[in-house]
Design a protein around this motif. Structure first.
Motif, PDB file in Angstrom:
ATOM      1  N   ILE A 180      90.420 -19.389   4.260  1.00  0.00           N
ATOM      2  CA  ILE A 180      90.354 -18.344   5.271  1.00  0.00           C
ATOM      3  C   ILE A 180      91.126 -18.766   6.522  1.00  0.00           C
ATOM      4  O   ILE A 180      91.897 -17.986   7.101  1.00  0.00           O
ATOM      5  N   ALA A 181      90.921 -20.012   6.931  1.00  0.00           N
ATOM      6  CA  ALA A 181      91.639 -20.525   8.101  1.00  0.00           C
ATOM      7  C   ALA A 181      93.145 -20.523   7.877  1.00  0.00           C
ATOM      8  O   ALA A 181      93.920 -20.162   8.770  1.00  0.00           O
ATOM      9  N   LEU A 182      93.570 -20.911   6.673  1.00  0.00           N
ATOM     10  CA  LEU A 182      94.996 -20.894   6.339  1.00  0.00           C
ATOM     11  C   LEU A 182      95.550 -19.483   6.409  1.00  0.00           C
ATOM     12  O   LEU A 182      96.598 -19.238   7.020  1.00  0.00           O
ATOM     13  N   GLY A 183      94.844 -18.533   5.796  1.00  0.00           N
ATOM     14  CA  GLY A 183      95.286 -17.147   5.837  1.00  0.00           C
ATOM     15  C   GLY A 183      95.363 -16.617   7.253  1.00  0.00           C
ATOM     16  O   GLY A 183      96.289 -15.886   7.625  1.00  0.00           O
ATOM     17  N   SER A 184      94.380 -17.003   8.068  1.00  0.00           N
ATOM     18  CA  SER A 184      94.340 -16.562   9.460  1.00  0.00           C
ATOM     19  C   SER A 184      95.533 -17.086  10.249  1.00  0.00           C
ATOM     20  O   SER A 184      96.185 -16.331  10.997  1.00  0.00           O
ATOM     21  N   VAL A 185      95.845 -18.366  10.090  1.00  0.00           N
ATOM     22  CA  VAL A 185      96.963 -18.976  10.834  1.00  0.00           C
ATOM     23  C   VAL A 185      98.293 -18.384  10.373  1.00  0.00           C
ATOM     24  O   VAL A 185      99.172 -18.079  11.192  1.00  0.00           O
ATOM     25  N   VAL A 186      98.456 -18.211   9.053  1.00  0.00           N
ATOM     26  CA  VAL A 186      99.697 -17.627   8.548  1.00  0.00           C
ATOM     27  C   VAL A 186      99.836 -16.166   9.007  1.00  0.00           C
ATOM     28  O   VAL A 186     100.911 -15.737   9.413  1.00  0.00           O
ATOM     29  N   ALA A 187      98.733 -15.429   8.991  1.00  0.00           N
ATOM     30  CA  ALA A 187      98.762 -14.036   9.439  1.00  0.00           C
ATOM     31  C   ALA A 187      99.150 -13.923  10.906  1.00  0.00           C
ATOM     32  O   ALA A 187      99.859 -13.008  11.315  1.00  0.00           O
ATOM     33  N   ALA A 188      98.693 -14.877  11.702  1.00  0.00           N
ATOM     34  CA  ALA A 188      98.999 -14.847  13.134  1.00  0.00           C
ATOM     35  C   ALA A 188     100.426 -15.286  13.450  1.00  0.00           C
ATOM     36  O   ALA A 188     100.928 -15.006  14.536  1.00  0.00           O
ATOM     37  N   ASN A 189     101.062 -15.945  12.481  1.00  0.00           N
ATOM     38  CA  ASN A 189     102.401 -16.488  12.728  1.00  0.00           C
ATOM     39  C   ASN A 189     103.448 -15.974  11.762  1.00  0.00           C
ATOM     40  O   ASN A 189     104.506 -16.591  11.589  1.00  0.00           O
ATOM     41  N   LYS A 190     103.165 -14.832  11.146  1.00  0.00           N
ATOM     42  CA  LYS A 190     104.112 -14.305  10.143  1.00  0.00           C
ATOM     43  C   LYS A 190     105.350 -13.707  10.828  1.00  0.00           C
ATOM     44  O   LYS A 190     105.327 -13.338  11.971  1.00  0.00           O
ATOM     45  N   PHE A 212      94.490  -9.595   7.131  1.00  0.00           N
ATOM     46  CA  PHE A 212      94.715 -10.212   5.828  1.00  0.00           C
ATOM     47  C   PHE A 212      93.529  -9.936   4.928  1.00  0.00           C
ATOM     48  O   PHE A 212      92.500  -9.437   5.380  1.00  0.00           O
ATOM     49  N   VAL A 213      93.701 -10.232   3.636  1.00  0.00           N
ATOM     50  CA  VAL A 213      92.690  -9.857   2.649  1.00  0.00           C
ATOM     51  C   VAL A 213      92.276 -11.082   1.846  1.00  0.00           C
ATOM     52  O   VAL A 213      93.045 -12.022   1.679  1.00  0.00           O
ATOM     53  N   MET A 214      91.028 -11.054   1.352  1.00  0.00           N
ATOM     54  CA  MET A 214      90.488 -12.172   0.580  1.00  0.00           C
ATOM     55  C   MET A 214      89.859 -11.672  -0.708  1.00  0.00           C
ATOM     56  O   MET A 214      89.215 -10.627  -0.737  1.00  0.00           O
ATOM     57  N   LYS A 215      90.049 -12.449  -1.765  1.00  0.00           N
ATOM     58  CA  LYS A 215      89.424 -12.155  -3.048  1.00  0.00           C
ATOM     59  C   LYS A 215      87.965 -12.565  -3.019  1.00  0.00           C
ATOM     60  O   LYS A 215      87.623 -13.688  -2.657  1.00  0.00           O
ATOM     61  N   GLY A 216      87.078 -11.639  -3.421  1.00  0.00           N
ATOM     62  CA  GLY A 216      85.676 -11.957  -3.583  1.00  0.00           C
ATOM     63  C   GLY A 216      85.373 -12.174  -5.054  1.00  0.00           C
ATOM     64  O   GLY A 216      86.138 -12.841  -5.754  1.00  0.00           O
ATOM     65  N   ALA A 218     104.564 -21.742   9.508  1.00  0.00           N
ATOM     66  CA  ALA A 218     103.446 -21.104  10.212  1.00  0.00           C
ATOM     67  C   ALA A 218     102.439 -22.136  10.695  1.00  0.00           C
ATOM     68  O   ALA A 218     101.737 -21.919  11.683  1.00  0.00           O
ATOM     69  N   LEU A 219     102.383 -23.287  10.009  1.00  0.00           N
ATOM     70  CA  LEU A 219     101.480 -24.368  10.405  1.00  0.00           C
ATOM     71  C   LEU A 219     102.154 -25.357  11.355  1.00  0.00           C
ATOM     72  O   LEU A 219     101.618 -26.435  11.611  1.00  0.00           O
ATOM     73  N   ALA A 261     103.538 -11.034   0.116  1.00  0.00           N
ATOM     74  CA  ALA A 261     103.107  -9.684   0.466  1.00  0.00           C
ATOM     75  C   ALA A 261     103.274  -9.485   1.980  1.00  0.00           C
ATOM     76  O   ALA A 261     103.683 -10.392   2.692  1.00  0.00           O
ATOM     77  N   LYS A 262     102.921  -8.314   2.463  1.00  0.00           N
ATOM     78  CA  LYS A 262     103.039  -8.035   3.893  1.00  0.00           C
ATOM     79  C   LYS A 262     102.062  -8.866   4.721  1.00  0.00           C
ATOM     80  O   LYS A 262     102.250  -9.024   5.926  1.00  0.00           O
TER      81      LYS A 262
END
Length: 302
Positions: free
Chosen positions: A292-302, A94-98, A166-167, A272-273
């Motif tokens: 970041i944790a939210l993105g990680s959990v959603v990415a792992a359960n997409k 997954f990707v993050m905005k800096g 996903a949560l 997005a993908k």
């Protein structure tokens, strides 16, 4: 079912570790959040951006860059395209905005060659932990879609449902926000809310998804208000997702929850993908960590 943001962190720590690509990573709070996420074992990180600035900030916050891959891309558009391409190629999850404008990152996300576009609508999902509410509250869309049509609201709702599932929410209760519960042609939000409820009854949003609409905010989150007003619904006082009619409503409700109710929050873009961690420059490092944790959990359960 994850009931608070501490449990979200715990889930992110215990699942398979996801790899995060950060676009234009040369930002103090972003690097603080990424550093903590790495130390907690939530992610492996790839930092894309101005390498010299990243090194300077890393030194200030005692961040060990040997634990990260750093890719030097000083140009913001190039940094965004590189970070996104790492996800589309499978090198990151997954990707993050800096420190980059949202429009630049989204242009990369939607790039036809290296982007993450799908046939789904992109929408923003915020998750709030509030002292006055007994579980996490999802709010959408206060960040991207200005005045969505009924068709667009279907996509926004589906994105939020996917994030809630996903949560760990096997049942998802959705409140389609309006100023009143009676359908009126003069108030499009009431018409759309009723139609989304009908669609949910036909199974349009999957198993276990209950949609109520139109419904006012007090009835969505307060059983007491529903009882006083004689309003009966399985969603009343139990909403998982608040679907707002316009971006102004979502933006206003979200900022009220943050600044007046002192809610803790996390935010991502869905559709997005892979999840896109999108946070405001005004957000704290803690909010960025939760995101970041939210993105990680959603990415792992997409």
């Amino acid at each position: 079912m994850i009931k608070n943001l501490a449990e979200l962190i715990k889930q992110a720590k215990t699942q398979m570790k996801m790899k995060l690509a950060v676009a234009a990573a040369q930002d103090h709070d972003v690097l603080m959040a990424v550093k903590e996420a790495q130390e907690l074992g939530i992610i492996e990180g790839i930092l894309v951006g101005d390498e010299e600035e990243i090194k300077t900030i890393a030194k200030e916050i005692s961040m060990d860059l040997s634990k990260f891959e750093v890719i030097n891309k000083a140009d913001l558009m190039e940094a965004a395209l590189k970070a996104v391409s790492l996800v589309s190629s499978g090198a990151a999850d997954f990707v993050m905005k800096g420190i980059i404008d949202t429009s630049i990152l989204l242009k990369a996300v939607l790039d036809k060659e290296v982007g993450l576009r799908t046939d789904r609508l992109l929408s923003h999902v915020m998750v709030y932990e509030l002292e006055a509410y007994h579980k996490l509250l999802f709010l959408t869309d206060g960040g991207m879609n200005i005045q969505p049509s009924l068709e667009e609201k279907k996509g926004i709702l589906m994105n939020a449902v996917l994030s809630a599932k996903a949560l760990g929410n096997k049942e998802v209760k959705v409140a389609c926000l309006a100023a009143k519960e009676k359908v009126s042609e003069k108030m499009p939000s009431t018409v759309d809310g009723a139609e989304l409820k009908n669609l949910a009854g036909e199974g349009a949003f999957g198993d276990g998804v209950m949609v109520e609409g139109p419904i006012a905010f007090d009835l969505a989150v307060s059983k007491e208000a529903a009882e006083i007003k004689g309003y009966k619904s399985s969603v009343a006082g139990e909403a998982d997702i608040i679907l707002v009619p316009t971006i102004e409503v979502g933006n206003g409700v979200g900022k009220a929850l943050t600044y007046m109710a002192h809610g803790k929050s996390a935010g991502i873009i869905m559709g997005a993908k892979a999840p896109v961690v999108l946070v405001s420059r005004a957000d704290t490092a803690e909010t960025k960590l939760y995101s970041i944790a939210l993105g990680s959990v959603v990415a792992a359960n997409k």
